[in-house]
Design an enzyme around this catalytic site. Sequence first.
Site, PDB file in Angstrom:
ATOM      1  N   HIS A  73      12.945  -2.613   2.098  1.00 39.37           N
ATOM      2  CA  HIS A  73      12.261  -1.272   2.302  1.00 39.37           C
ATOM      3  C   HIS A  73      13.118  -0.300   1.786  1.00 39.37           C
ATOM      4  O   HIS A  73      14.403  -0.320   1.840  1.00 39.37           O
ATOM      5  CB  HIS A  73      12.132  -1.381   3.733  1.00 39.37           C
ATOM      6  CG  HIS A  73      11.134  -2.415   4.527  1.00 39.37           C
ATOM      7  ND1 HIS A  73       9.838  -2.143   4.183  1.00 39.37           N
ATOM      8  CD2 HIS A  73      11.542  -3.561   4.963  1.00 39.37           C
ATOM      9  CE1 HIS A  73       9.322  -3.617   4.906  1.00 39.37           C
ATOM     10  NE2 HIS A  73      10.408  -4.100   5.161  1.00 39.37           N
ATOM     11  N   ARG A 110      13.193   4.588  12.291  1.00 37.05           N
ATOM     12  CA  ARG A 110      11.911   5.308  12.304  1.00 37.05           C
ATOM     13  C   ARG A 110      10.931   5.086  13.362  1.00 37.05           C
ATOM     14  O   ARG A 110      11.849   4.391  14.426  1.00 37.05           O
ATOM     15  CB  ARG A 110      11.277   5.120  11.230  1.00 37.05           C
ATOM     16  CG  ARG A 110      11.918   5.642   9.978  1.00 37.05           C
ATOM     17  CD  ARG A 110      11.461   5.447   8.479  1.00 37.05           C
ATOM     18  NE  ARG A 110      10.033   6.046   8.479  1.00 37.05           N
ATOM     19  CZ  ARG A 110       9.215   5.975   7.447  1.00 37.05           C
ATOM     20  NH1 ARG A 110       9.295   4.995   6.651  1.00 37.05           N
ATOM     21  NH2 ARG A 110       8.047   6.628   7.451  1.00 37.05           N
ATOM     22  N   ASN A 156       7.958  -5.611  -0.971  1.00 35.91           N
ATOM     23  CA  ASN A 156       7.827  -4.495  -0.025  1.00 35.91           C
ATOM     24  C   ASN A 156       6.626  -4.584   0.335  1.00 35.91           C
ATOM     25  O   ASN A 156       5.574  -3.702  -0.332  1.00 35.91           O
ATOM     26  CB  ASN A 156       8.445  -3.247  -0.536  1.00 35.91           C
ATOM     27  CG  ASN A 156       8.250  -2.205   0.367  1.00 35.91           C
ATOM     28  OD1 ASN A 156       8.064  -2.162   1.597  1.00 35.91           O
ATOM     29  ND2 ASN A 156       8.918  -1.142  -0.123  1.00 35.91           N
ATOM     30  N   PRO A 163       0.770  -1.277   0.023  1.00 35.98           N
ATOM     31  CA  PRO A 163      -0.156   0.091   0.089  1.00 35.98           C
ATOM     32  C   PRO A 163       0.812   1.177  -0.072  1.00 35.98           C
ATOM     33  O   PRO A 163       1.760   1.524   0.639  1.00 35.98           O
ATOM     34  CB  PRO A 163      -0.789  -0.024   1.146  1.00 35.98           C
ATOM     35  CG  PRO A 163      -0.101  -1.196   2.234  1.00 35.98           C
ATOM     36  CD  PRO A 163       0.214  -2.082   1.096  1.00 35.98           C
ATOM     37  N   ASN A 164       0.209   2.321  -0.889  1.00 35.66           N
ATOM     38  CA  ASN A 164       0.660   3.477  -0.829  1.00 35.66           C
ATOM     39  C   ASN A 164       2.314   3.818  -1.787  1.00 35.66           C
ATOM     40  O   ASN A 164       2.700   4.733  -1.853  1.00 35.66           O
ATOM     41  CB  ASN A 164       1.211   4.217   0.595  1.00 35.66           C
ATOM     42  CG  ASN A 164      -0.242   4.283   1.440  1.00 35.66           C
ATOM     43  OD1 ASN A 164      -1.269   4.640   1.028  1.00 35.66           O
ATOM     44  ND2 ASN A 164      -0.319   3.566   2.492  1.00 35.66           N
ATOM     45  N   ARG A 209       5.018  11.175  -2.535  1.00 40.06           N
ATOM     46  CA  ARG A 209       4.807  10.703  -1.042  1.00 40.06           C
ATOM     47  C   ARG A 209       5.938  10.951  -0.415  1.00 40.06           C
ATOM     48  O   ARG A 209       6.957  10.504  -0.436  1.00 40.06           O
ATOM     49  CB  ARG A 209       4.509   9.274  -1.063  1.00 40.06           C
ATOM     50  CG  ARG A 209       4.211   8.974   0.249  1.00 40.06           C
ATOM     51  CD  ARG A 209       4.179   7.406   0.389  1.00 40.06           C
ATOM     52  NE  ARG A 209       3.978   6.611   1.646  1.00 40.06           N
ATOM     53  CZ  ARG A 209       4.342   5.522   1.869  1.00 40.06           C
ATOM     54  NH1 ARG A 209       4.709   4.544   1.218  1.00 40.06           N
ATOM     55  NH2 ARG A 209       4.048   5.285   3.260  1.00 40.06           N
ATOM     56  N   TYR A 259      11.216   9.013   0.906  1.00 43.56           N
ATOM     57  CA  TYR A 259      11.008   8.032  -0.160  1.00 43.56           C
ATOM     58  C   TYR A 259      11.645   8.658  -1.549  1.00 43.56           C
ATOM     59  O   TYR A 259      11.746   7.567  -2.415  1.00 43.56           O
ATOM     60  CB  TYR A 259       9.783   7.602  -0.152  1.00 43.56           C
ATOM     61  CG  TYR A 259       9.176   7.073   0.968  1.00 43.56           C
ATOM     62  CD1 TYR A 259       9.461   5.643   1.488  1.00 43.56           C
ATOM     63  CD2 TYR A 259       8.145   7.441   1.708  1.00 43.56           C
ATOM     64  CE1 TYR A 259       9.065   5.018   2.371  1.00 43.56           C
ATOM     65  CE2 TYR A 259       7.647   6.782   2.800  1.00 43.56           C
ATOM     66  CZ  TYR A 259       7.957   5.634   3.270  1.00 43.56           C
ATOM     67  OH  TYR A 259       7.500   5.037   4.243  1.00 43.56           O
ATOM     68  N   ALA A 310       3.102  -0.771   4.903  1.00 45.57           N
ATOM     69  CA  ALA A 310       2.721  -0.916   6.168  1.00 45.57           C
ATOM     70  C   ALA A 310       2.171  -2.057   6.479  1.00 45.57           C
ATOM     71  O   ALA A 310       2.258  -2.615   7.848  1.00 45.57           O
ATOM     72  CB  ALA A 310       1.589   0.124   6.285  1.00 45.57           C
ATOM     73  N   GLU A 329      12.740  -9.555   1.331  1.00 41.97           N
ATOM     74  CA  GLU A 329      11.867  -8.480   2.016  1.00 41.97           C
ATOM     75  C   GLU A 329      12.762  -6.951   1.641  1.00 41.97           C
ATOM     76  O   GLU A 329      13.937  -7.292   2.017  1.00 41.97           O
ATOM     77  CB  GLU A 329      11.690  -8.519   3.448  1.00 41.97           C
ATOM     78  CG  GLU A 329      10.986  -7.449   3.904  1.00 41.97           C
ATOM     79  CD  GLU A 329      10.962  -7.749   5.439  1.00 41.97           C
ATOM     80  OE1 GLU A 329      11.056  -8.718   6.157  1.00 41.97           O
ATOM     81  OE2 GLU A 329      10.311  -6.852   6.132  1.00 41.97           O
TER      82      GLU A 329
END
Length: 142
Positions: free
Chosen positions: A97, A104, A71, A9-10, A17, A22, A74, A95
Amino acid sequence: MKIIIINGPNLNLLGRRENNIYGDETFNDFFERLQKKYANQEVSYFQSNIEGELIDKIQEVGYKFDGIILNAAAYTHTSVGIADAVKAITTPVVEVHISNTFSREDFRHKSYISPNAKGVIVGFGLQSYELALQSFLKKSQE
Ligand code: DQA
């Protein structure tokens, strides 16, 4: 090799964004460059904002492809369903990111996916995806 990048998502908003986290590049522009650079490989891309669609895609490719670069965004921090899908399949999952999730908020430190991933690449911007791709290609040369 047959590799798919699956984005959660996103991540369709990359380039627009939270650019400070990012970056400025859209995923489509990055993906075009990646495909050109690795033109001798079969690299495809899927994005969804919907948890069930991500699970469906993982199941669909998870016995056929050589690798999945995931990825889950969230959902990484919340989804037992995606974690179970990663556990169920035979295709190895790396995986990734874009941001360093460990620098964070605390809730981003937990990943339900990592225990069943082949490896995890975190914090190198969009280059995280390329490093993941290289990890699969290197493996195939061994
Ligand atoms: C992300 C990190 C997640 O915590 C966040 O929810 C994202 C993107 C990353 O690539 O840095 O959407 O997965």
